[in-house]
Motif scaffolding. Structure first.
Motif, PDB file in Angstrom:
ATOM      1  N   VAL A 286      33.883  49.032  50.618  1.00 19.35           N
ATOM      2  CA  VAL A 286      35.305  49.109  50.970  1.00 19.35           C
ATOM      3  C   VAL A 286      36.126  49.415  49.723  1.00 19.35           C
ATOM      4  O   VAL A 286      37.008  50.277  49.752  1.00 19.35           O
ATOM      5  CB  VAL A 286      35.789  47.802  51.639  1.00 19.35           C
ATOM      6  N   LEU A 287      35.834  48.737  48.628  1.00 19.98           N
ATOM      7  CA  LEU A 287      36.551  49.001  47.380  1.00 19.98           C
ATOM      8  C   LEU A 287      36.361  50.445  46.936  1.00 19.98           C
ATOM      9  O   LEU A 287      37.308  51.115  46.532  1.00 19.98           O
ATOM     10  CB  LEU A 287      36.086  48.056  46.278  1.00 19.98           C
ATOM     11  N   LYS A 288      35.131  50.935  47.012  1.00 24.02           N
ATOM     12  CA  LYS A 288      34.846  52.309  46.603  1.00 24.02           C
ATOM     13  C   LYS A 288      35.589  53.306  47.492  1.00 24.02           C
ATOM     14  O   LYS A 288      36.173  54.269  47.004  1.00 24.02           O
ATOM     15  CB  LYS A 288      33.343  52.569  46.654  1.00 24.02           C
ATOM     16  N   ALA A 289      35.588  53.061  48.805  1.00 22.66           N
ATOM     17  CA  ALA A 289      36.279  53.960  49.735  1.00 22.66           C
ATOM     18  C   ALA A 289      37.785  53.961  49.501  1.00 22.66           C
ATOM     19  O   ALA A 289      38.458  54.961  49.748  1.00 22.66           O
ATOM     20  CB  ALA A 289      35.968  53.561  51.177  1.00 22.66           C
ATOM     21  N   SER A 290      38.322  52.846  49.017  1.00 24.00           N
ATOM     22  CA  SER A 290      39.767  52.751  48.795  1.00 24.00           C
ATOM     23  C   SER A 290      40.181  53.361  47.458  1.00 24.00           C
ATOM     24  O   SER A 290      41.369  53.516  47.199  1.00 24.00           O
ATOM     25  CB  SER A 290      40.220  51.296  48.839  1.00 24.00           C
ATOM     26  N   GLY A 291      39.203  53.665  46.619  1.00 28.63           N
ATOM     27  CA  GLY A 291      39.524  54.222  45.312  1.00 28.63           C
ATOM     28  C   GLY A 291      39.751  53.158  44.254  1.00 28.63           C
ATOM     29  O   GLY A 291      40.039  53.466  43.112  1.00 28.63           O
ATOM     30  N   SER A 292      39.633  51.894  44.638  1.00 33.18           N
ATOM     31  CA  SER A 292      39.779  50.798  43.683  1.00 33.18           C
ATOM     32  C   SER A 292      38.503  50.658  42.867  1.00 33.18           C
ATOM     33  O   SER A 292      37.421  50.892  43.385  1.00 33.18           O
ATOM     34  CB  SER A 292      40.048  49.481  44.408  1.00 33.18           C
ATOM     35  N   PRO A 293      38.629  50.251  41.614  1.00 33.37           N
ATOM     36  CA  PRO A 293      37.418  50.064  40.823  1.00 33.37           C
ATOM     37  C   PRO A 293      36.616  48.878  41.345  1.00 33.37           C
ATOM     38  O   PRO A 293      37.160  47.827  41.631  1.00 33.37           O
ATOM     39  CB  PRO A 293      37.944  49.795  39.412  1.00 33.37           C
ATOM     40  N   ALA A 294      35.343  49.085  41.526  1.00 34.26           N
ATOM     41  CA  ALA A 294      34.454  48.013  41.983  1.00 34.26           C
ATOM     42  C   ALA A 294      33.542  47.650  40.818  1.00 34.26           C
ATOM     43  O   ALA A 294      32.663  48.420  40.452  1.00 34.26           O
ATOM     44  CB  ALA A 294      33.641  48.474  43.183  1.00 34.26           C
ATOM     45  N   ARG A 295      33.795  46.524  40.225  1.00 33.73           N
ATOM     46  CA  ARG A 295      33.020  46.096  39.062  1.00 33.73           C
ATOM     47  C   ARG A 295      32.000  45.045  39.465  1.00 33.73           C
ATOM     48  O   ARG A 295      32.267  44.216  40.316  1.00 33.73           O
ATOM     49  CB  ARG A 295      33.943  45.515  38.006  1.00 33.73           C
TER      50      ARG A 295
ATOM     51  N   HIS B 114      38.227  51.762  58.229  1.00 39.10           N
ATOM     52  CA  HIS B 114      38.969  50.962  59.204  1.00 39.10           C
ATOM     53  C   HIS B 114      39.715  49.832  58.486  1.00 39.10           C
ATOM     54  O   HIS B 114      40.875  49.556  58.798  1.00 39.10           O
ATOM     55  CB  HIS B 114      38.001  50.416  60.248  1.00 39.10           C
ATOM     56  N   VAL B 115      39.059  49.184  57.545  1.00 37.82           N
ATOM     57  CA  VAL B 115      39.700  48.117  56.767  1.00 37.82           C
ATOM     58  C   VAL B 115      40.897  48.669  55.999  1.00 37.82           C
ATOM     59  O   VAL B 115      41.984  48.090  56.019  1.00 37.82           O
ATOM     60  CB  VAL B 115      38.697  47.472  55.785  1.00 37.82           C
ATOM     61  N   ILE B 116      40.694  49.788  55.346  1.00 41.76           N
ATOM     62  CA  ILE B 116      41.761  50.393  54.551  1.00 41.76           C
ATOM     63  C   ILE B 116      42.956  50.726  55.439  1.00 41.76           C
ATOM     64  O   ILE B 116      44.102  50.458  55.083  1.00 41.76           O
ATOM     65  CB  ILE B 116      41.237  51.644  53.815  1.00 41.76           C
ATOM     66  N   ARG B 117      42.700  51.286  56.610  1.00 43.20           N
ATOM     67  CA  ARG B 117      43.776  51.653  57.531  1.00 43.20           C
ATOM     68  C   ARG B 117      44.534  50.413  58.030  1.00 43.20           C
ATOM     69  O   ARG B 117      45.762  50.403  58.080  1.00 43.20           O
ATOM     70  CB  ARG B 117      43.224  52.460  58.700  1.00 43.20           C
ATOM     71  N   ILE B 118      43.800  49.364  58.387  1.00 43.77           N
ATOM     72  CA  ILE B 118      44.432  48.126  58.868  1.00 43.77           C
ATOM     73  C   ILE B 118      45.380  47.558  57.813  1.00 43.77           C
ATOM     74  O   ILE B 118      46.521  47.202  58.101  1.00 43.77           O
ATOM     75  CB  ILE B 118      43.368  47.078  59.249  1.00 43.77           C
TER      76      ILE B 118
END
Length: 63
Positions: free
Chosen positions: A41-50, A12-16
């Motif tokens: 959220v970062l993982k779902a978006s494909g962004s690296p989560a460090r 939902h965050v990614i879509r917004i």
């Protein structure tokens, strides 16, 4: 502009944000329930989560 209220799924965050409906998302309840929610959220978006360096060292993971 910010979005708030009933935002509980990372998708939902990614879509917004992707649709340009808001510049920032406030998901306080989701974060209170799960302190790692932002990482999900970062993982779902494909962004690296460090992990921050001090935590990565503590758990033996790379940042």
């Amino acid at each position: 502009m910010g979005a708030v209220g009933l935002i509980e799924e990372p998708e939902h965050v990614i879509r917004i944000l992707a649709d340009g409906d808001a510049d920032v998302v406030f998901a306080v309840r989701a974060t209170l329930r799960d302190p790692n929610w932002a990482r999900k959220v970062l993982k779902a978006s494909g962004s690296p989560a460090r992990w921050p360096d001090q935590y990565a060292w503590a758990i033996g993971a790379e940042g």
